[in-house]
Write a protein that holds these residues in place. Structure first.
Motif, PDB file in Angstrom:
ATOM      1  N   GLU A  78       6.097  15.989 -13.494  1.00 24.88           N
ATOM      2  CA  GLU A  78       6.157  15.117 -12.328  1.00 24.88           C
ATOM      3  C   GLU A  78       6.739  13.768 -12.721  1.00 24.88           C
ATOM      4  OE1 GLU A  78       2.620  16.194  -9.315  1.00 24.88           O
ATOM      5  OE2 GLU A  78       1.982  15.100 -11.102  1.00 24.88           O
ATOM      6  N   LEU A  79       7.519  13.219 -11.823  1.00 22.79           N
ATOM      7  CA  LEU A  79       7.993  11.859 -11.984  1.00 22.79           C
ATOM      8  C   LEU A  79       6.928  10.956 -11.362  1.00 22.79           C
ATOM      9  CD1 LEU A  79      10.674  10.110 -12.645  1.00 22.79           C
ATOM     10  CD2 LEU A  79      10.563   9.795 -10.190  1.00 22.79           C
ATOM     11  N   VAL A  80       6.504   9.948 -12.088  1.00 25.94           N
ATOM     12  CA  VAL A  80       5.478   9.032 -11.601  1.00 25.94           C
ATOM     13  C   VAL A  80       6.097   7.646 -11.463  1.00 25.94           C
ATOM     14  CG1 VAL A  80       3.196   8.040 -12.017  1.00 25.94           C
ATOM     15  CG2 VAL A  80       3.717  10.362 -12.829  1.00 25.94           C
ATOM     16  N   LEU A  81       5.919   7.076 -10.291  1.00 28.75           N
ATOM     17  CA  LEU A  81       6.360   5.721 -10.002  1.00 28.75           C
ATOM     18  C   LEU A  81       5.108   4.874  -9.841  1.00 28.75           C
ATOM     19  CD1 LEU A  81       8.498   3.592  -8.987  1.00 28.75           C
ATOM     20  CD2 LEU A  81       8.024   4.484  -6.702  1.00 28.75           C
ATOM     21  N   GLU A  82       5.007   3.782 -10.596  1.00 25.63           N
ATOM     22  CA  GLU A  82       3.850   2.896 -10.515  1.00 25.63           C
ATOM     23  C   GLU A  82       4.314   1.477 -10.243  1.00 25.63           C
ATOM     24  OE1 GLU A  82       0.760   4.979 -13.600  1.00 25.63           O
ATOM     25  OE2 GLU A  82       2.284   3.637 -14.452  1.00 25.63           O
ATOM     26  N   VAL A  83       3.678   0.825  -9.284  1.00 23.97           N
ATOM     27  CA  VAL A  83       3.971  -0.572  -8.967  1.00 23.97           C
ATOM     28  C   VAL A  83       2.660  -1.341  -9.107  1.00 23.97           C
ATOM     29  CG1 VAL A  83       4.803  -2.189  -7.221  1.00 23.97           C
ATOM     30  CG2 VAL A  83       5.859   0.077  -7.434  1.00 23.97           C
ATOM     31  N   SER A  84       2.655  -2.315 -10.016  1.00 25.46           N
ATOM     32  CA  SER A  84       1.437  -3.075 -10.302  1.00 25.46           C
ATOM     33  C   SER A  84       1.641  -4.551  -9.978  1.00 25.46           C
ATOM     34  CB  SER A  84       1.066  -2.951 -11.784  1.00 25.46           C
ATOM     35  OG  SER A  84       0.937  -1.599 -12.146  1.00 25.46           O
ATOM     36  N   ASP A  85       0.571  -5.175  -9.486  1.00 22.17           N
ATOM     37  CA  ASP A  85       0.580  -6.619  -9.269  1.00 22.17           C
ATOM     38  C   ASP A  85      -0.804  -7.161  -9.594  1.00 22.17           C
ATOM     39  OD1 ASP A  85      -1.068  -7.227  -6.747  1.00 22.17           O
ATOM     40  OD2 ASP A  85       0.286  -5.699  -5.967  1.00 22.17           O
ATOM     41  N   PRO A  86      -0.935  -8.482  -9.766  1.00 19.59           N
ATOM     42  CA  PRO A  86      -2.207  -9.044 -10.220  1.00 19.59           C
ATOM     43  C   PRO A  86      -3.245  -9.312  -9.129  1.00 19.59           C
ATOM     44  CG  PRO A  86      -0.534 -10.735 -10.188  1.00 19.59           C
ATOM     45  CD  PRO A  86       0.148  -9.449  -9.835  1.00 19.59           C
ATOM     46  N   ASP A  87      -3.017  -8.874  -7.896  1.00 17.36           N
ATOM     47  CA  ASP A  87      -3.982  -9.113  -6.817  1.00 17.36           C
ATOM     48  C   ASP A  87      -4.905  -7.914  -6.689  1.00 17.36           C
ATOM     49  OD1 ASP A  87      -5.423  -9.904  -4.624  1.00 17.36           O
ATOM     50  OD2 ASP A  87      -3.690 -10.279  -3.346  1.00 17.36           O
ATOM     51  N   ARG A  88      -5.998  -7.943  -7.407  1.00 15.72           N
ATOM     52  CA  ARG A  88      -6.940  -6.826  -7.457  1.00 15.72           C
ATOM     53  C   ARG A  88      -7.748  -6.692  -6.170  1.00 15.72           C
ATOM     54  NH1 ARG A  88     -12.111  -6.000 -11.232  1.00 15.72           N
ATOM     55  NH2 ARG A  88     -12.027  -3.753 -11.334  1.00 15.72           N
ATOM     56  N   ALA A  89      -7.880  -7.778  -5.425  1.00 16.40           N
ATOM     57  CA  ALA A  89      -8.752  -7.794  -4.246  1.00 16.40           C
ATOM     58  C   ALA A  89      -8.165  -7.051  -3.047  1.00 16.40           C
ATOM     59  CB  ALA A  89      -9.051  -9.242  -3.841  1.00 16.40           C
ATOM     60  N   ARG A  90      -6.872  -6.831  -3.027  1.00 18.06           N
ATOM     61  CA  ARG A  90      -6.242  -6.237  -1.847  1.00 18.06           C
ATOM     62  C   ARG A  90      -5.658  -4.872  -2.175  1.00 18.06           C
ATOM     63  NH1 ARG A  90      -2.798 -10.303   1.486  1.00 18.06           N
ATOM     64  NH2 ARG A  90      -3.512  -8.909   3.104  1.00 18.06           N
ATOM     65  N   LEU A  91      -6.435  -3.827  -1.962  1.00 19.13           N
ATOM     66  CA  LEU A  91      -5.961  -2.465  -2.186  1.00 19.13           C
ATOM     67  C   LEU A  91      -5.290  -1.953  -0.916  1.00 19.13           C
ATOM     68  CD1 LEU A  91      -8.986  -0.967  -4.129  1.00 19.13           C
ATOM     69  CD2 LEU A  91      -6.857  -1.862  -5.055  1.00 19.13           C
ATOM     70  N   PRO A  92      -4.212  -1.201  -1.054  1.00 15.70           N
ATOM     71  CA  PRO A  92      -3.515  -0.707   0.132  1.00 15.70           C
ATOM     72  C   PRO A  92      -4.331   0.351   0.863  1.00 15.70           C
ATOM     73  CG  PRO A  92      -2.559   0.229  -1.835  1.00 15.70           C
ATOM     74  CD  PRO A  92      -3.586  -0.765  -2.290  1.00 15.70           C
ATOM     75  N   GLN A  93      -4.146   0.387   2.170  1.00 19.40           N
ATOM     76  CA  GLN A  93      -4.801   1.394   3.000  1.00 19.40           C
ATOM     77  C   GLN A  93      -3.764   2.008   3.913  1.00 19.40           C
ATOM     78  OE1 GLN A  93      -8.088  -0.317   5.074  1.00 19.40           O
ATOM     79  NE2 GLN A  93      -9.067  -1.033   3.219  1.00 19.40           N
ATOM     80  N   LEU A  94      -3.819   3.311   4.023  1.00 21.53           N
ATOM     81  CA  LEU A  94      -2.905   4.018   4.896  1.00 21.53           C
ATOM     82  C   LEU A  94      -3.261   3.696   6.338  1.00 21.53           C
ATOM     83  CD1 LEU A  94      -0.578   6.077   4.903  1.00 21.53           C
ATOM     84  CD2 LEU A  94      -2.289   7.869   5.010  1.00 21.53           C
ATOM     85  N   GLY A  95      -2.334   3.086   7.046  1.00 27.90           N
ATOM     86  CA  GLY A  95      -2.576   2.721   8.439  1.00 27.90           C
ATOM     87  C   GLY A  95      -2.030   3.770   9.375  1.00 27.90           C
ATOM     88  N   GLU A  96      -2.254   3.556  10.638  1.00 30.36           N
ATOM     89  CA  GLU A  96      -1.712   4.453  11.640  1.00 30.36           C
ATOM     90  C   GLU A  96      -0.427   3.854  12.180  1.00 30.36           C
ATOM     91  OE1 GLU A  96      -4.469   5.587  14.641  1.00 30.36           O
ATOM     92  OE2 GLU A  96      -6.117   5.748  13.220  1.00 30.36           O
ATOM     93  N   CYS A  97       0.507   4.713  12.562  1.00 32.01           N
ATOM     94  CA  CYS A  97       1.743   4.224  13.158  1.00 32.01           C
ATOM     95  C   CYS A  97       1.412   3.496  14.447  1.00 32.01           C
ATOM     96  CB  CYS A  97       2.692   5.392  13.477  1.00 32.01           C
ATOM     97  SG  CYS A  97       3.761   5.805  12.120  1.00 32.01           S
ATOM     98  N   ARG A  98       2.091   2.399  14.639  1.00 30.12           N
ATOM     99  CA  ARG A  98       1.897   1.645  15.870  1.00 30.12           C
ATOM    100  C   ARG A  98       2.767   2.232  16.971  1.00 30.12           C
ATOM    101  NH1 ARG A  98       2.371  -3.006  11.974  1.00 30.12           N
ATOM    102  NH2 ARG A  98       0.226  -3.583  11.619  1.00 30.12           N
ATOM    103  N   ALA A  99       2.392   1.955  18.190  1.00 34.40           N
ATOM    104  CA  ALA A  99       3.172   2.431  19.326  1.00 34.40           C
ATOM    105  C   ALA A  99       4.535   1.760  19.331  1.00 34.40           C
ATOM    106  CB  ALA A  99       2.435   2.131  20.627  1.00 34.40           C
ATOM    107  N   GLU A 100       5.495   2.396  19.953  1.00 29.37           N
ATOM    108  CA  GLU A 100       6.836   1.838  20.051  1.00 29.37           C
ATOM    109  C   GLU A 100       6.766   0.466  20.694  1.00 29.37           C
ATOM    110  OE1 GLU A 100      10.859   3.479  21.878  1.00 29.37           O
ATOM    111  OE2 GLU A 100       9.565   5.015  21.019  1.00 29.37           O
TER     112      GLU A 100
END
Length: 145
Positions: A78-100
């Motif tokens: 597998e190819l693994v892509l990793e993006v790191s930054d120093p802001d530990r407090a803000r983890l990404p969350q999968l959101g819902e698509c917004r309406a048009e």
């Protein structure tokens, strides 16, 4: 004479200042790396995912004068892509698509989920890492020979 495999792992790491203007350059370096490794078939999806993850890190990291680190490596097929930054407090969350008609944004992780085989994030001692995995060998489609 027998062929020997290189002991050198397929791994590349780039660091950029936390500024939007650097995103296209990293995207190009990711593409160049994949072509060099013979994985150019993955380049369109990996480039787009890299762009989304790097842009998220640049926009949402609240640490002043931070650097974003991008690592691409091959791990067990597998190819693994990793993006790191120093802001530990803000983890990404999968959101819902917004309406048009809603404001632009919030769809990047949906794109990451759709284009990669898996993705996630993990806390680091001094930051976070968001990763995406792409199989380097695709299964043949049903009905193909």
């Amino acid at each position: 004479m027998p062929t020997t495999l290189s002991a050198e792992p397929l791994r590349a790491t780039f660091r950029i200042p936390k500024r939007k203007k650097h995103v296209p350059a990293v995207r190009a370096r990711v593409r160049e790396t994949l072509v060099k490794w013979g994985l150019e078939q993955l380049a369109p999806d990996v480039e787009l995912v890299a762009s989304e993850l790097i842009t998220n890190a640049v926009i949402h990291c609240r640490v002043s004068f931070a650097e974003v680190q991008v690592t691409v490596h091959v791990d067990w097929g597998e190819l693994v892509l990793e993006v790191s930054d120093p802001d530990r407090a803000r983890l990404p969350q999968l959101g819902e698509c917004r309406a048009e008609g809603d404001e632009e944004g919030g769809r990047g992780l949906l794109l990451v989920a759709a284009l990669s085989d898996s993705w996630g994030c993990r806390e680091l001692k001094y930051g976070k890492c968001v990763w995406a995995r792409f199989r380097t060998v695709r299964e043949p489609a049903e009905g193909s020979t």
